[in-house]
Every structure is written in structure tokens, then in C-alpha cells.
Design an enzyme around this catalytic site. Sequence first.
Site, PDB file in Angstrom:
ATOM      1  N   CYS A   1    -119.627  17.174   9.898  1.00 60.81           N
ATOM      2  CA  CYS A   1    -120.304  15.875   9.769  1.00 60.81           C
ATOM      3  C   CYS A   1    -119.923  15.225   8.434  1.00 60.81           C
ATOM      4  O   CYS A   1    -120.296  15.717   7.373  1.00 60.81           O
ATOM      5  CB  CYS A   1    -121.809  16.109   9.865  1.00 60.81           C
TER       6      CYS A   1
ATOM      7  N   CYS B   1    -122.730  14.318   6.083  1.00 60.70           N
ATOM      8  CA  CYS B   1    -123.288  15.556   5.525  1.00 60.70           C
ATOM      9  C   CYS B   1    -122.461  16.022   4.335  1.00 60.70           C
ATOM     10  O   CYS B   1    -122.999  16.402   3.289  1.00 60.70           O
ATOM     11  CB  CYS B   1    -123.308  16.661   6.580  1.00 60.70           C
TER      12      CYS B   1
END
Length: 182
Positions: A74, A77
Site C-alpha cells: 500500500c 501506508c
Amino acid sequence: MVRVARLFHDSFFSIRFITLVVVFLLGGCQPSSTEIAVGQRFPKVFLEGLDGKVEALSQYHGKVVVLNFWATWCEPCRREMPALQRLSERVDPDKIVVLGVSVDEDVNLVREFNLKYGTKFAGYIDRDRKVSEGQLGLSAYPQTFVISPDGFVALLQQGEYRWASTDVFDQLQLLVMNNGDK
């Protein structure tokens, strides 16, 4: 506790609104939703450490918990992780703890990520997503819960956030202080 959660939540409203607009415009890793709301008691969960040891989140009762669910694949992230690391270095670990829960399936991939990016705060893995998706109803990452010392959700942040900012630090300190007034 609801008063403290509301105070904490309201002070972040304008920042969260802007963040949600940016996440919407830039797109997240997945669509967003959760079954847990601000002001609710955070459910009992057990987390698997990167060493395989299973621990209850309740071991942090009495502390403010910044609980971040993330994945190595991600992009938001990965961008957010350095700010969480800086936050974890700045707070008093006796009062505030930063925890990361990866939803990756491969623990070695998570360990390599932590080494590469210098992530040193407590790490957990939810390889089968029983906690993240099963118990909490998460469908997007990153998602972060700020949990008060008495176990209530003070903030739910969906998407990348600037965790290392002075405003965040001050709000976490306020949450610690307000809990002490009980």
C-alpha cells in the site's frame, strides 16, 4: 469519556475533512469503511507479534494507543510509516504507544520492510485479516485508531496522515491528561 473523544475528534475535524478529500481525489489502496466509530469501546482483540507470540491489545490499557493497520503493498501506508516512527520516538512510552499491524501474509516481507524503513515501534501481523476485516470491518489501508487509556475510540483516521505533527502530539497529550482527571 465521550466528552474527551468528542473534543479530540472535533479538533481534528477540519484536518480530517481535508485528508478525506485528498484520499478521495488521490485514491486509497481500497474502498473505505469500518464498523467501529468514535466514542465506542474498542473491541477485545488479540494480535500476533512478528515473533509469532499472540498478545491481547488490552495489555496497553491505561495508555493512549495509536493502532495503525497497514500493508507493504500500500503506497499511502509506506508514505505514512516514517511519520508514525517519528511519533513513536517523541511520545512517552509509559503513556502513549504506537502499534503497527500489517495485513500482509508474509511475516518476512514485513520484517524486511521494517529494516529498510527503520520502523522500530511494536509490530504485529494479521495475515488472515481476522482482526482487521473480520472483527473491525476494515476494507482500506492505512487505517488508524487512536484509543483512549480507558479503551474508547478517540479518533479513526482513514488514509495517510501526518502523525509526526505538533498538533497530533498535542492532541495525544491532551487525551492523556484528560484521562487522568477521572
